[in-house]
Design a protein around this motif. Sequence first.
Motif, PDB file in Angstrom:
ATOM      1  N   SER A   2     -39.831 -97.343 -21.940  1.00 24.26           N
ATOM      2  CA  SER A   2     -38.510 -97.870 -22.287  1.00 24.26           C
ATOM      3  C   SER A   2     -37.538 -96.735 -22.580  1.00 24.26           C
ATOM      4  O   SER A   2     -36.366 -96.803 -22.185  1.00 24.26           O
ATOM      5  N   LYS A   3     -38.032 -95.693 -23.223  1.00 16.16           N
ATOM      6  CA  LYS A   3     -37.183 -94.526 -23.501  1.00 16.16           C
ATOM      7  C   LYS A   3     -36.718 -93.890 -22.201  1.00 16.16           C
ATOM      8  O   LYS A   3     -35.539 -93.537 -22.050  1.00 16.16           O
ATOM      9  N   ASN A   7     -32.850 -93.620 -21.057  1.00 12.19           N
ATOM     10  CA  ASN A   7     -32.242 -92.303 -20.845  1.00 12.19           C
ATOM     11  C   ASN A   7     -31.743 -92.126 -19.410  1.00 12.19           C
ATOM     12  O   ASN A   7     -30.673 -91.569 -19.186  1.00 12.19           O
ATOM     13  N   TYR A   8     -32.512 -92.589 -18.441  1.00 13.41           N
ATOM     14  CA  TYR A   8     -32.095 -92.477 -17.044  1.00 13.41           C
ATOM     15  C   TYR A   8     -30.845 -93.321 -16.790  1.00 13.41           C
ATOM     16  O   TYR A   8     -29.899 -92.863 -16.141  1.00 13.41           O
ATOM     17  N   SER A   9     -30.836 -94.526 -17.311  1.00 15.27           N
ATOM     18  CA  SER A   9     -29.679 -95.407 -17.153  1.00 15.27           C
ATOM     19  C   SER A   9     -28.459 -94.822 -17.854  1.00 15.27           C
ATOM     20  O   SER A   9     -27.343 -94.866 -17.324  1.00 15.27           O
ATOM     21  N   ASP A  38     -40.186 -96.986 -13.904  1.00 15.75           N
ATOM     22  CA  ASP A  38     -40.256 -97.425 -15.299  1.00 15.75           C
ATOM     23  C   ASP A  38     -39.771 -98.862 -15.450  1.00 15.75           C
ATOM     24  O   ASP A  38     -40.282 -99.613 -16.269  1.00 15.75           O
ATOM     25  N   TYR A  39     -38.790 -99.257 -14.657  1.00 15.94           N
ATOM     26  CA  TYR A  39     -38.280-100.628 -14.704  1.00 15.94           C
ATOM     27  C   TYR A  39     -39.362-101.606 -14.260  1.00 15.94           C
ATOM     28  O   TYR A  39     -39.560-102.645 -14.866  1.00 15.94           O
ATOM     29  N   VAL A  46     -38.092-107.206 -20.672  1.00 17.41           N
ATOM     30  CA  VAL A  46     -37.938-105.986 -21.467  1.00 17.41           C
ATOM     31  C   VAL A  46     -36.982-105.023 -20.773  1.00 17.41           C
ATOM     32  O   VAL A  46     -36.070-104.466 -21.395  1.00 17.41           O
ATOM     33  N   SER A  47     -37.173-104.833 -19.482  1.00 16.90           N
ATOM     34  CA  SER A  47     -36.308-103.917 -18.727  1.00 16.90           C
ATOM     35  C   SER A  47     -34.861-104.383 -18.758  1.00 16.90           C
ATOM     36  O   SER A  47     -33.945-103.575 -18.937  1.00 16.90           O
ATOM     37  N   GLN A  48     -34.647-105.670 -18.602  1.00 16.81           N
ATOM     38  CA  GLN A  48     -33.290-106.199 -18.632  1.00 16.81           C
ATOM     39  C   GLN A  48     -32.657-106.041 -20.004  1.00 16.81           C
ATOM     40  O   GLN A  48     -31.470-105.720 -20.114  1.00 16.81           O
TER      41      GLN A  48
END
Length: 75
Positions: A2-3, A7-9, A38-39, A46-48
């Motif tokens: 999730s981190k 961070n990428y987003s 990671d998504y 969770v990703s959303q």
Amino acid sequence: MSKNLYNYSNYLVRQSFIFENTNLSYYDLQKPLSTQGDYQEMPAKVSQQILMVLDRNWKSFLAANEVYKHQAIKV
């Protein structure tokens, strides 16, 4: 994971803000990032939610930045 996704987003939104002077919303990020590792490794909910939190954080930053600009002029 999730981190890393956050961070990428955040990096993508930040680069867009700095160089293109635009703000990428949740909807702008969700589709392209759905193929990112990671998504996909996390549950979709969770990703959303991570992308929604990032979107909310940037909206808050931009609103605070506008308030600061207006207050700096008054001082």
